[in-house]
Motif scaffolding. Structure first.
Motif, PDB file in Angstrom:
ATOM      1  N   ASP A  46       0.944   5.813   0.270  1.00 15.69           N
ATOM      2  CA  ASP A  46       0.319   6.969   0.909  1.00 15.69           C
ATOM      3  C   ASP A  46       0.747   8.235   0.187  1.00 15.69           C
ATOM      4  N   GLY A  70      -2.156  -1.577  -6.070  1.00 13.25           N
ATOM      5  CA  GLY A  70      -2.698  -0.262  -5.760  1.00 13.25           C
ATOM      6  C   GLY A  70      -4.164  -0.305  -5.373  1.00 13.25           C
ATOM      7  N   THR A  71      -4.646   0.784  -4.816  1.00  9.11           N
ATOM      8  CA  THR A  71      -6.029   0.835  -4.349  1.00  9.11           C
ATOM      9  C   THR A  71      -7.033   0.757  -5.497  1.00  9.11           C
ATOM     10  N   SER A 106       0.839  -1.194   0.000  1.00  6.41           N
ATOM     11  CA  SER A 106       0.000   0.000   0.000  1.00  6.41           C
ATOM     12  C   SER A 106       0.877   1.248   0.000  1.00  6.41           C
TER      13      SER A 106
END
Length: 199
Positions: A71, A111-112, A69
């Motif tokens: 940020d 990835g998201t 993940s």
């Protein structure tokens, strides 16, 4: 990764990132402290801001190679963390290329947004190529060589993502370039950069 399709060679993203890193590092090392407040072709960033942005991309996109993940809610001031920021950037950039060279890095999604992993690797490649050019132009240095394999990969990727990236504010409006301009200048124009920009 390297695959052969007839006579065409497909380069792995890790190798392409390594080539882009080799081109960008001399530019980053050549940025003087006195140039950090200077403007860049990316209007919202001065030189320091742009280095911090690229540094953050390098660190976070390395995580995506391992399907981790990321940020992007804020951009740390890594340039302000100490005078050795150029070498810290170089180490992180080499780690980025190594991470995307690892077996399986390009496979599947990450990835998201569950994007194809190779596309995400190419996004990091695009940032290195475009921001490397911007930093060179902003600081009066020779531009990184336009590696043919890197430019070819980016041309394919940008053709597919330009409209979405523009809608998300990642690219500016296209900038017209002269007929017969080199492929990299056409790529810059598609991402909203003016290849003729000067300080």
């Amino acid at each position: 990764m390297e695959t052969n399709t007839g006579s065409a060679r497909e380069y792995g993203i890790g190798e392409l990132l390594g080539r882009a890193v080799d081109g960008v590092l001399p530019v980053v090392r050549g940025i003087s402290d006195g140039a950090l407040a200077d403007p860049t072709p990316c209007a919202e960033y001065d030189v320091k801001d742009l280095v911090n942005h690229l540094f953050h991309v390098v660190v976070e996109f390395r995580k995506l190679a391992a399907k981790g993940s990321v940020d992007f809610t804020g951009t740390p001031d890594r340039v302000g963390d100490g005078a050795d920021w150029r070498e810290r950037f170089a180490e992180a950039a080499r780690e980025l290329a190594a991470a995307w060279s690892a077996p399986g890095a390009e496979e599947g999604t990450a990835g998201t947004m569950d994007m194809p992993a190779r596309t995400l690797g190419a996004m990091a490649l695009l940032d290195l190529a475009v921001h490397g050019w911007e930093l060179a132009r902003a600081t009066g240095q020779p531009e990184p060589p336009a590696d043919a394999a890197v430019v070819a990969e980016l041309a394919r990727q940008v053709a597919g993502m330009a409209s979405t990236a523009r809608a998300m504010g990642m690219f500016g409006e296209p900038v017209a370039v002269p007929a017969g301009a080199p492929e990299f200048e056409r790529l810059l124009g598609l991402t909203g950069r003016d290849p003729a920009w000067k300080v």
